[in-house]
Design a protein around this motif. Sequence first.
Motif, PDB file in Angstrom:
ATOM      1  N   ALA A  65     -12.604  -0.362 -13.739  1.00 59.90           N
ATOM      2  CA  ALA A  65     -11.812  -0.304 -12.510  1.00 59.90           C
ATOM      3  C   ALA A  65     -11.511   1.144 -12.184  1.00 59.90           C
ATOM      4  CB  ALA A  65     -10.514  -1.084 -12.661  1.00 59.90           C
ATOM      5  N   ALA A  66     -11.422   1.449 -10.907  1.00 61.64           N
ATOM      6  CA  ALA A  66     -11.009   2.770 -10.453  1.00 61.64           C
ATOM      7  C   ALA A  66      -9.966   2.584  -9.368  1.00 61.64           C
ATOM      8  CB  ALA A  66     -12.202   3.565  -9.927  1.00 61.64           C
ATOM      9  N   GLN A  67      -8.877   3.325  -9.484  1.00 62.95           N
ATOM     10  CA  GLN A  67      -7.816   3.293  -8.493  1.00 62.95           C
ATOM     11  C   GLN A  67      -7.920   4.541  -7.613  1.00 62.95           C
ATOM     12  OE1 GLN A  67      -5.971   0.576  -8.377  1.00 62.95           O
ATOM     13  NE2 GLN A  67      -6.817  -0.250 -10.294  1.00 62.95           N
ATOM     14  N   PHE A  68      -7.780   4.353  -6.306  1.00 62.70           N
ATOM     15  CA  PHE A  68      -7.920   5.444  -5.338  1.00 62.70           C
ATOM     16  C   PHE A  68      -6.601   5.651  -4.610  1.00 62.70           C
ATOM     17  CE2 PHE A  68     -12.079   3.906  -6.187  1.00 62.70           C
ATOM     18  CZ  PHE A  68     -13.007   4.901  -5.893  1.00 62.70           C
ATOM     19  N   SER A  69      -6.102   6.859  -4.593  1.00 63.78           N
ATOM     20  CA  SER A  69      -4.873   7.177  -3.883  1.00 63.78           C
ATOM     21  C   SER A  69      -5.018   6.882  -2.393  1.00 63.78           C
ATOM     22  CB  SER A  69      -4.524   8.655  -4.078  1.00 63.78           C
ATOM     23  OG  SER A  69      -3.526   9.069  -3.166  1.00 63.78           O
ATOM     24  N   VAL A  70      -4.030   6.188  -1.825  1.00 68.14           N
ATOM     25  CA  VAL A  70      -4.098   5.880  -0.398  1.00 68.14           C
ATOM     26  C   VAL A  70      -3.896   7.140   0.447  1.00 68.14           C
ATOM     27  CG1 VAL A  70      -3.314   3.509  -0.717  1.00 68.14           C
ATOM     28  CG2 VAL A  70      -1.638   5.302  -0.294  1.00 68.14           C
ATOM     29  N   PRO A 114     -10.005   5.154   2.906  1.00 68.78           N
ATOM     30  CA  PRO A 114     -10.443   3.815   2.485  1.00 68.78           C
ATOM     31  C   PRO A 114     -11.877   3.515   2.902  1.00 68.78           C
ATOM     32  CG  PRO A 114      -9.006   3.664   4.392  1.00 68.78           C
ATOM     33  CD  PRO A 114      -8.974   5.097   3.960  1.00 68.78           C
ATOM     34  N   LEU A 115     -12.616   2.913   1.993  1.00 66.73           N
ATOM     35  CA  LEU A 115     -13.971   2.480   2.328  1.00 66.73           C
ATOM     36  C   LEU A 115     -13.919   1.394   3.394  1.00 66.73           C
ATOM     37  CD1 LEU A 115     -17.053   2.379   1.721  1.00 66.73           C
ATOM     38  CD2 LEU A 115     -16.523   0.657  -0.017  1.00 66.73           C
ATOM     39  N   SER A 116     -12.920   0.527   3.286  1.00 64.04           N
ATOM     40  CA  SER A 116     -12.773  -0.594   4.211  1.00 64.04           C
ATOM     41  C   SER A 116     -11.323  -1.032   4.193  1.00 64.04           C
ATOM     42  CB  SER A 116     -13.684  -1.752   3.798  1.00 64.04           C
ATOM     43  OG  SER A 116     -13.416  -2.922   4.548  1.00 64.04           O
ATOM     44  N   ALA A 118       0.836  -1.206   0.000  1.00 59.59           N
ATOM     45  CA  ALA A 118       0.000   0.000   0.000  1.00 59.59           C
ATOM     46  C   ALA A 118       0.868   1.253   0.000  1.00 59.59           C
ATOM     47  CB  ALA A 118      -0.915  -0.005   1.214  1.00 59.59           C
ATOM     48  N   GLY A 119       0.611   2.141  -0.961  1.00 61.44           N
ATOM     49  CA  GLY A 119       1.324   3.403  -1.032  1.00 61.44           C
ATOM     50  C   GLY A 119       2.756   3.303  -1.500  1.00 61.44           C
ATOM     51  N   GLU A 120       3.176   2.135  -1.997  1.00 58.33           N
ATOM     52  CA  GLU A 120       4.569   1.967  -2.409  1.00 58.33           C
ATOM     53  C   GLU A 120       4.951   2.918  -3.539  1.00 58.33           C
ATOM     54  OE1 GLU A 120       7.490  -1.582  -4.139  1.00 58.33           O
ATOM     55  OE2 GLU A 120       5.612  -2.094  -3.138  1.00 58.33           O
TER      56      GLU A 120
END
Length: 268
Positions: free
Chosen positions: A101-106, A111-113, A24-26
């Motif tokens: 697909a959709a990518q969300f920045s961390v 986060p939804l979950s 995550a976030g790499e």
Amino acid sequence: MTTTGARDVHRGAVDTRTLPLYSAGEIDVPFVIAGASEVMARDTRWAEHSHPTHELLWNSRGASTATVGSRTWTITSSVGLWIPAGVPHTGWMAAGTWSRAAQFSVHEAPPLSTVPVAVDISDMLRLLLDRLGLDTLAPSSRATTEALVLDVLEPAEQQLLLRVPESLRLAPIVDAVLQNPADPTTLAQWASRLGLSSRTITRMLQEETGVGFSRWVSTARAHRAIALMAQGESIEDVASAVGFRSVSAFGTAFRRVTGMTPGQFRAV
């Protein structure tokens, strides 16, 4: 954004794709939400991978699956899947599926979950995600749209989730039902065949999947039924293919698992 014409579909030819395993976030990304779209020309399998971003999967047409460990979600036009950043998963899409697909920045999107969860792909959410795909969207309009996406994004009431038991003693049941959902073997017959009691099989399934034999088989059948209906098969043919002698019996079992009738699902 990539699309392929439906006339170019090649069923039976399997395309295997590989992607890296990211934590995550790499990787820093220059967006809050970024979308992708592709109509699958071939049956496509994704080897295990993970993203540095949170991912939302859904389809504009057809059904697909995503697997995390022993859990497999069926993804449709009305029920998507949120996969948190860094979570390894595999995927499968049949030829002709219109994948979204959709990518969300961390860093920019809460986060939804923290675990994979089914998402209600409402009409409003679908329209907002489509709007983010417009190249002419002004920065201020994009920011407003992204904020609205985050506001309406919420878990679905009904998950199209199949948990697959990992016990070797249950493997013959799993293999038979997944390969042929119409397999008529009863719990008592499996108990005799495997040298186990019906109670033991039920207990093992409950421990690994949270449901008993009948419910597990019904869920596996519903997942296959969704895939077949997404490919345009008639409800009558689907009912027969997954082991039901009548459409009404199939409808009752399908609704028990998915929360809607086959007709309602097809109309979504």
